[in-house]
Design a protein around this motif. Structure first.
Motif, PDB file in Angstrom:
ATOM      1  N   HIS A   1      -0.585  33.625  24.817  1.00 30.53           N
ATOM      2  CA  HIS A   1       0.829  33.323  24.857  1.00 30.53           C
ATOM      3  C   HIS A   1       1.179  32.270  23.799  1.00 30.53           C
ATOM      4  N   ILE A   2       2.301  32.492  23.115  1.00 27.25           N
ATOM      5  CA  ILE A   2       2.853  31.521  22.167  1.00 27.25           C
ATOM      6  C   ILE A   2       4.286  31.273  22.602  1.00 27.25           C
ATOM      7  N   ASP A   3       4.631  29.997  22.821  1.00 28.15           N
ATOM      8  CA  ASP A   3       5.957  29.715  23.356  1.00 28.15           C
ATOM      9  C   ASP A   3       6.513  28.420  22.775  1.00 28.15           C
ATOM     10  N   LEU A   4       7.827  28.346  22.762  1.00 25.37           N
ATOM     11  CA  LEU A   4       8.525  27.129  22.378  1.00 25.37           C
ATOM     12  C   LEU A   4       8.798  26.368  23.667  1.00 25.37           C
ATOM     13  N   ILE A   5       8.219  25.172  23.786  1.00 26.97           N
ATOM     14  CA  ILE A   5       8.393  24.382  25.006  1.00 26.97           C
ATOM     15  C   ILE A   5       9.185  23.123  24.681  1.00 26.97           C
ATOM     16  N   GLU A   6       9.950  22.643  25.631  1.00 23.38           N
ATOM     17  CA  GLU A   6      10.712  21.416  25.473  1.00 23.38           C
ATOM     18  C   GLU A   6      10.126  20.404  26.443  1.00 23.38           C
ATOM     19  N   GLU A   7       9.494  19.359  25.895  1.00 14.81           N
ATOM     20  CA  GLU A   7       8.779  18.406  26.730  1.00 14.81           C
ATOM     21  C   GLU A   7       8.682  17.049  26.084  1.00 14.81           C
ATOM     22  N   THR A   8       8.450  16.065  26.927  1.00 19.62           N
ATOM     23  CA  THR A   8       8.096  14.735  26.453  1.00 19.62           C
ATOM     24  C   THR A   8       6.583  14.697  26.316  1.00 19.62           C
ATOM     25  N   ILE A   9       6.104  14.343  25.140  1.00 21.96           N
ATOM     26  CA  ILE A   9       4.673  14.314  24.862  1.00 21.96           C
ATOM     27  C   ILE A   9       4.199  12.868  24.800  1.00 21.96           C
ATOM     28  N   ASP A  10       3.180  12.578  25.606  1.00 21.99           N
ATOM     29  CA  ASP A  10       2.427  11.338  25.477  1.00 21.99           C
ATOM     30  C   ASP A  10       0.952  11.754  25.477  1.00 21.99           C
ATOM     31  N   LEU A  11       0.058  10.815  25.325  1.00 22.81           N
ATOM     32  CA  LEU A  11      -1.359  11.164  25.197  1.00 22.81           C
ATOM     33  C   LEU A  11      -1.883  11.905  26.420  1.00 22.81           C
ATOM     34  N   GLU A  12      -1.513  11.463  27.605  1.00 23.06           N
ATOM     35  CA  GLU A  12      -1.994  12.119  28.827  1.00 23.06           C
ATOM     36  C   GLU A  12      -1.476  13.549  28.932  1.00 23.06           C
ATOM     37  N   ASN A  13      -0.171  13.737  28.679  1.00 23.84           N
ATOM     38  CA  ASN A  13       0.429  15.067  28.730  1.00 23.84           C
ATOM     39  C   ASN A  13      -0.191  15.974  27.669  1.00 23.84           C
ATOM     40  N   LEU A  14      -0.415  15.435  26.483  1.00 26.36           N
ATOM     41  CA  LEU A  14      -1.013  16.206  25.402  1.00 26.36           C
ATOM     42  C   LEU A  14      -2.410  16.702  25.789  1.00 26.36           C
ATOM     43  N   CYS A  15      -3.225  15.818  26.336  1.00 24.29           N
ATOM     44  CA  CYS A  15      -4.582  16.217  26.755  1.00 24.29           C
ATOM     45  C   CYS A  15      -4.541  17.227  27.892  1.00 24.29           C
ATOM     46  N   ASP A  16      -3.554  17.115  28.786  1.00 20.25           N
ATOM     47  CA  ASP A  16      -3.402  18.114  29.853  1.00 20.25           C
ATOM     48  C   ASP A  16      -3.055  19.480  29.270  1.00 20.25           C
ATOM     49  N   LEU A  17      -2.104  19.515  28.329  1.00 16.55           N
ATOM     50  CA  LEU A  17      -1.707  20.791  27.710  1.00 16.55           C
ATOM     51  C   LEU A  17      -2.878  21.441  26.963  1.00 16.55           C
ATOM     52  N   LEU A  18      -3.690  20.619  26.297  1.00 21.98           N
ATOM     53  CA  LEU A  18      -4.798  21.136  25.486  1.00 21.98           C
ATOM     54  C   LEU A  18      -6.094  21.291  26.291  1.00 21.98           C
ATOM     55  N   ARG A  19      -6.085  20.851  27.552  1.00 19.40           N
ATOM     56  CA  ARG A  19      -7.262  20.927  28.429  1.00 19.40           C
ATOM     57  C   ARG A  19      -8.467  20.265  27.779  1.00 19.40           C
ATOM     58  N   CYS A  20      -8.279  18.985  27.389  1.00 11.78           N
ATOM     59  CA  CYS A  20      -9.347  18.279  26.696  1.00 11.78           C
ATOM     60  C   CYS A  20      -9.268  16.780  26.967  1.00 11.78           C
ATOM     61  N   ASP A  21     -10.280  16.061  26.504  1.00 12.51           N
ATOM     62  CA  ASP A  21     -10.329  14.613  26.656  1.00 12.51           C
ATOM     63  C   ASP A  21      -9.954  13.875  25.374  1.00 12.51           C
ATOM     64  N   SER A  22     -10.095  14.543  24.230  1.00  8.98           N
ATOM     65  CA  SER A  22      -9.740  13.932  22.947  1.00  8.98           C
ATOM     66  C   SER A  22      -9.092  14.991  22.072  1.00  8.98           C
ATOM     67  N   THR A  23      -8.265  14.555  21.134  1.00 10.02           N
ATOM     68  CA  THR A  23      -7.537  15.503  20.298  1.00 10.02           C
ATOM     69  C   THR A  23      -7.812  15.258  18.818  1.00 10.02           C
ATOM     70  N   ASP A  24      -7.633  16.298  18.032  1.00 10.13           N
ATOM     71  CA  ASP A  24      -7.638  16.216  16.573  1.00 10.13           C
ATOM     72  C   ASP A  24      -6.296  16.733  16.082  1.00 10.13           C
ATOM     73  N   LEU A  25      -5.914  16.312  14.900  1.00 10.30           N
ATOM     74  CA  LEU A  25      -4.663  16.736  14.293  1.00 10.30           C
ATOM     75  C   LEU A  25      -4.999  17.529  13.036  1.00 10.30           C
TER      76      LEU A  25
END
Length: 146
Positions: free
Chosen positions: A19-43
């Motif tokens: 699935h590819i979707d346009l989502i409207e959300e407030t992003i912080d580090l915790e929310n970002l890691c939840d969305l990506l199902r991970c503990d650390s992120t890369d850009l």
């Protein structure tokens, strides 16, 4: 990224849901890691002013679902935004951006997943086992467990 909070419209690619979707959300580090199902992120720089957050360990661990972006392997979800003045200046994406990104994504079929290089299926039809103990090895003897 401590204390970072950004509201907007982002493109979320989820290969598990295909699935590819346009989502409207407030992003912080915790929310970002939840969305990506991970503990650390890369850009990642995706070109055309797009940046994407991914699982920071997903590629080398190959622990998430594989898919392709512009023909390059990716693992797990990706959150895409438009780069502003610096890496953490996240500008919102639009429906036009979503259409442009959709054309660059390919979800792999289950038969296309990459396994270990030169992996062979195991076959036990005609196998035998030869056991060497330390004493037997010293004398060059073996025990056939057949």
């Amino acid at each position: 990224m401590e204390g970072f909070v950004q509201y907007g419209s982002w493109i979320l690619i989820d290969p598990d849901e295909r699935h590819i979707d346009l989502i409207e959300e407030t992003i912080d580090l915790e929310n970002l890691c939840d969305l990506l199902r991970c503990d650390s992120t890369d850009l990642l720089n995706l070109g055309d002013s797009y940046l994407g957050f991914v699982d920071g360990e997903g590629a080398w661990q190959e622990r998430q679902t594989e898919w392709e972006f512009d023909g390059k392997s990716c693992w797990g979800p990706m959150l895409i935004f438009i780069m502003g003045n610096d890496d953490l200046d996240m500008l919102s994406c639009s429906e036009e951006d979503l259409q442009a990104i959709e054309n660059r994504v390919r979800f792999l079929e289950e038969t296309e997943f990459q396994g270990p290089v030169n992996s062979q299926p195991l076959s036990f039809k005609h196998s035998c086992c030869l056991l060497y103990t330390s004493d037997a090895a010293d004398e060059g003897l073996g025990v056939d467990l057949g």
